[in-house]
Every structure is written in structure tokens, then in C-alpha cells.
Design a protein around this motif. Structure first.
Motif, PDB file in Angstrom:
ATOM      1  N   UNK A 131      38.853  22.474  19.105  1.00 16.96           N
ATOM      2  CA  UNK A 131      38.954  21.664  20.323  1.00 16.96           C
ATOM      3  C   UNK A 131      39.811  20.420  20.091  1.00 16.96           C
ATOM      4  N   UNK A 132      39.689  19.816  18.914  1.00 11.96           N
ATOM      5  CA  UNK A 132      40.517  18.641  18.597  1.00 11.96           C
ATOM      6  C   UNK A 132      41.996  19.006  18.613  1.00 11.96           C
ATOM      7  N   UNK A 133      42.335  20.172  18.081  1.00 12.47           N
ATOM      8  CA  UNK A 133      43.730  20.628  18.067  1.00 12.47           C
ATOM      9  C   UNK A 133      44.213  20.964  19.481  1.00 12.47           C
TER      10      UNK A 133
ATOM     11  N   UNK B  83      44.766  17.678  21.696  1.00 12.86           N
ATOM     12  CA  UNK B  83      45.910  16.848  21.290  1.00 12.86           C
ATOM     13  C   UNK B  83      47.204  17.644  21.151  1.00 12.86           C
ATOM     14  N   UNK B  84      47.094  18.969  21.314  1.00 17.28           N
ATOM     15  CA  UNK B  84      48.233  19.860  21.053  1.00 17.28           C
ATOM     16  C   UNK B  84      48.755  19.631  19.640  1.00 17.28           C
ATOM     17  N   UNK B  85      47.810  19.406  18.726  1.00 13.67           N
ATOM     18  CA  UNK B  85      48.081  19.211  17.293  1.00 13.67           C
ATOM     19  C   UNK B  85      48.985  18.015  17.026  1.00 13.67           C
TER      20      UNK B  85
ATOM     21  N   UNK C  80      42.048  15.059  11.028  1.00 16.67           N
ATOM     22  CA  UNK C  80      41.295  14.030  10.309  1.00 16.67           C
ATOM     23  C   UNK C  80      39.964  14.597   9.826  1.00 16.67           C
ATOM     24  N   UNK C  81      39.490  14.091   8.708  1.00 16.41           N
ATOM     25  CA  UNK C  81      38.162  14.471   8.222  1.00 16.41           C
ATOM     26  C   UNK C  81      38.097  15.745   7.420  1.00 16.41           C
TER      27      UNK C  81
ATOM     28  N   UNK D   5      33.974  14.248  13.357  1.00 14.58           N
ATOM     29  CA  UNK D   5      34.739  12.998  13.241  1.00 14.58           C
ATOM     30  C   UNK D   5      36.074  13.131  13.967  1.00 14.58           C
ATOM     31  N   UNK D   6      36.773  14.243  13.730  1.00 18.18           N
ATOM     32  CA  UNK D   6      38.091  14.442  14.333  1.00 18.18           C
ATOM     33  C   UNK D   6      37.999  14.542  15.854  1.00 18.18           C
ATOM     34  N   UNK D   7      37.075  15.365  16.359  1.00 13.87           N
ATOM     35  CA  UNK D   7      36.986  15.575  17.805  1.00 13.87           C
ATOM     36  C   UNK D   7      36.542  14.305  18.528  1.00 13.87           C
ATOM     37  N   UNK D   8      35.557  13.611  17.995  1.00  9.42           N
ATOM     38  CA  UNK D   8      35.079  12.385  18.650  1.00  9.42           C
ATOM     39  C   UNK D   8      36.169  11.318  18.682  1.00  9.42           C
TER      40      UNK D   8
END
Length: 332
Positions: free
Chosen positions: A148-150, A153-155, A253-254, A86-89
């Protein structure tokens, strides 16, 4: 006279059997009604239309994730990666729309595609790498997708989306949230998929007995890949709704969403052993989770105790599955 009395007793037994079947299938709905009645007594605000629509909106994300989780649990599997997917998408969608200026609709489609692709990889790892259990593959994906999500987005959260994105998560038709209408549409589709298509029947067959399913000619690996692809897709749909609701995408998120989804599926009558469960039971289970959270907020229960109570509900849901299996074993 004796014969007449015997026939009367047999009729009574048959009627009682019907009652037991009805109560068993409607048990989760009865639980929701009882829970709602208790909260209505404890809080005068619970049955207000605004609050009920708030519950519908709050339940939407978990409902969407849970229907994908249901598919995996029906095959006696599990998907621990849904929160991270959810977060990465959602952050990929956000980067495309906000940072790269891509058309919002195209960005949303790509975001959904990312979720489906990650789910596809979960299925491939399970079937082609022959990992011993989906717990392993989805646990690994949970960490990969979150990392990968972090990194992407550089957190840092990304906010400020166009109206078309916000509409899905925050819009309404009259008093009814768009997100809940999306849930109803999705559940109708999945009900038809599970009950009216060969693949849906194969999913139940695999959960019932995977070796028997193989021997009967079912392409088990193909079905499992489809199942985990759909689970990833539904996590991405949940992410799309979340972004629209809060008008932001953020890499954390998630967190913990997989536990809420599992609880909704098990409360809804599915079994961890596979082969048992319905989409409508899962929907009611997700609504029960939302009602509990809403009720605790109305009763001013502290967030710390809310966490304890929700954790207890999850344990209770799994224990209910254990009790159901014991009862089924005794009746056989």
C-alpha cells in the motif's frame, strides 16, 4: 568455632547470591559500558559530545519501535510488520500534509492513527481469526502495508516538510536531540504501564502461561489486541521521527527495522518464551545496537561487513536468550 565458621560461610553465600542477582540485572548495562570503552580506545572520536549525541539520535527510531516489540515478545509473540507499518503511516502523513495541504499536526495525528489501526488489525487477525501464531498475521501485514505504501506514493519519495515535522526528528534542546527526549518520555510511560497497571501485569501473566492467565479471569484476547495496537502505534511514532530526521517519507522506509527491534529487545534481557523483559533493558539494547553501528562507521568498516556483523549480533542475541533459559532450567 564451627558454628561461627558455618555462619560466615552462609553469609558469604548470601552475599554472592546478591552479587549474582545484581550482575544478572545489570549485565546488559555492563556490556554497553565495556563496548563503549573498547570503541573509545579504538577511536579518539567516539567519546566526543557530538558523536555521543549522534548515537542518541541514531538509537531513537529503533528504541521507539523496540518498546512496542517488547510488548509482543512479553506475550510470547512477535510483530514482523513494524517496518512496513512505519513506512505506510509515514507516507499517509506525508500525502496529507504535502499533497492535500492538511494542518501538519493533524496530519501527524492521522499518521499515528494509521499505525495504531494496522496494529489493531494484527491483534484482531490473531484473536478473532484464530491464526496459529502472530508470525502469520504480522507477516501478512508486513506485505500488505509495504504494498500500500508503494501504491499510494507510486514508489516515489515525498520530501520538504514544515519545521514542526522536522523538529521532532532533527531538532535539539541544547546538544540533546528532541528525538531522544521523546524516547525517554515514552519509556517512562511504558515503564509505568507495565509495572503499575493491571493490563501491564496481565501482559506478563499471558507470556508466563497463557492458559493459566485465561483460567484466572484475564481477557487474553483483549490484552493481545491492546499489545499489537500499541506495537503499531510505536512503529508509527518511529516513522514520524524518521520523516523529521531525513525530511522525507519514502515507501521503502523501515526495511529490516523489525530485526533491529527484536535484537534490541532480546539483548535487553527479554525472552522469546514470554513473560520476561523490561523497558529499560530494551532501551539499553537499542543503544547497544546504535553504538555498534556508530563504532563500525568510525572504524571505517565497509557496509557489506557491517551487515554481516549486525546479522551475527542478532544471532548472538537469540543465543543469549537460549543460554538464559538453560541456566534458569538448571537452577529450578
Amino acid at each position: 568455632m564451627l558454628e561461627k565458621a558455618k555462619n560466615t560461610q552462609e553469609a558469604a553465600k548470601i552475599n554472592w547470591g546478591k552479587v549474582k542477582n545484581i550482575l544478572s540485572s545489570a549485565g546488559v548495562l555492563i556490556a554497553l559500558i565495556v563496548l563503549s570503552a573498547i570503541l573509545a580506545i579504538l577511536s579518539p572520536y567516539f567519546l566526543e559530545v557530538e558523536n555521543l549525541m549522534n548515537i542518541a539520535r541514531q538509537s531513537a527510531i529503533n528504541s521507539l519501535i523496540a518498546v512496542g516489540m517488547l510488548l509482543t515478545i512479553l506475550t510470547a509473540g512477535i510483530d514482523l510488520s513494524v517496518g512496513s507499518v512505519l513506512a505506510l503511516s509515514s507516507v499517509v502523513m506525508a500525502i496529507l500534509i504535502k499533497n492535500m495541504g492538511i494542518n501538519p499536526l493533524l496530519g501527524m495525528i492521522v499518521g499515528l492513527g494509521v499505525g495504531a489501526f494496522l496494529g489493531f488489525l494484527n491483534g484482531i487477525m490473531l484473536t478473532k481469526l484464530h491464526l496459529p501464531h502472530p508470525f502469520i498475521s504480522t507477516l501478512g501485514m508486513m506485505n500488505i502495508a509495504r504494498g500500500l505504501a508503494l501504491i499510494l506514493t507510486k514508489a516515489t519519495p515525498i520530501s520538504g516538510f514544515p519545521p514542526v515535522v522536522q523538529f521532532i526528528g532533527a531538532g535539539s534542546i541544547g546538544v540533546v536531540p528532541i528525538s531522544f527526549l521523546v524516547v525517554i518520555g515514552v519509556y517512562i510511560i511504558y515503564h509505568i504501564f507495565l509495572t503499575r497497571t493491571p493490563t501491564g501485569r496481565y501482559i506478563y501473566a499471558i507470556g508466563g502461561n497463557i492458559e493459566a492467565a485465561r483460567l484466572s479471569g484475564i481477557n487474553v484476547e483483549k490484552v493481545l489486541v491492546i499489545v499489537y495496537t500499541l506495537s503499531g502505534l510505536m512503529a508509527a511514532v518511529g516513522g514520524l521521527v524518521l520523516v523529521g530526521r531525513v525530511n522525507a517519507a519514502y515507501p521503502l522506509a523501515g526495511l529490516g527495522y523489525e530485526l533491529d527491534a527484536i535484537a534490541a529487545v532480546i539483548i535487553g534481557g527479554a525472552s522469546f518464551m514470554g513473560g520476561v523483559g523490561t523497558v529499560w533493558g530494551t532501551l539499553v539494547g537499542a543503544i547497544i545496537m546504535a553504538v555498534i553501528r556508530n563504532g563500525l562507521n568510525l572504524l571505517s568498516v565497509s557496509p557489506e561487513w557491517q551487515t554481516v556483523i549486525i546479522g551475527s549480533v542478532i544471532i548472538g542475541a537469540v543465543y543469549l536468550d537460549v543460554l538464559r533459559r538453560r541456566m534458569e532450567t538448571k537452577t529450578k
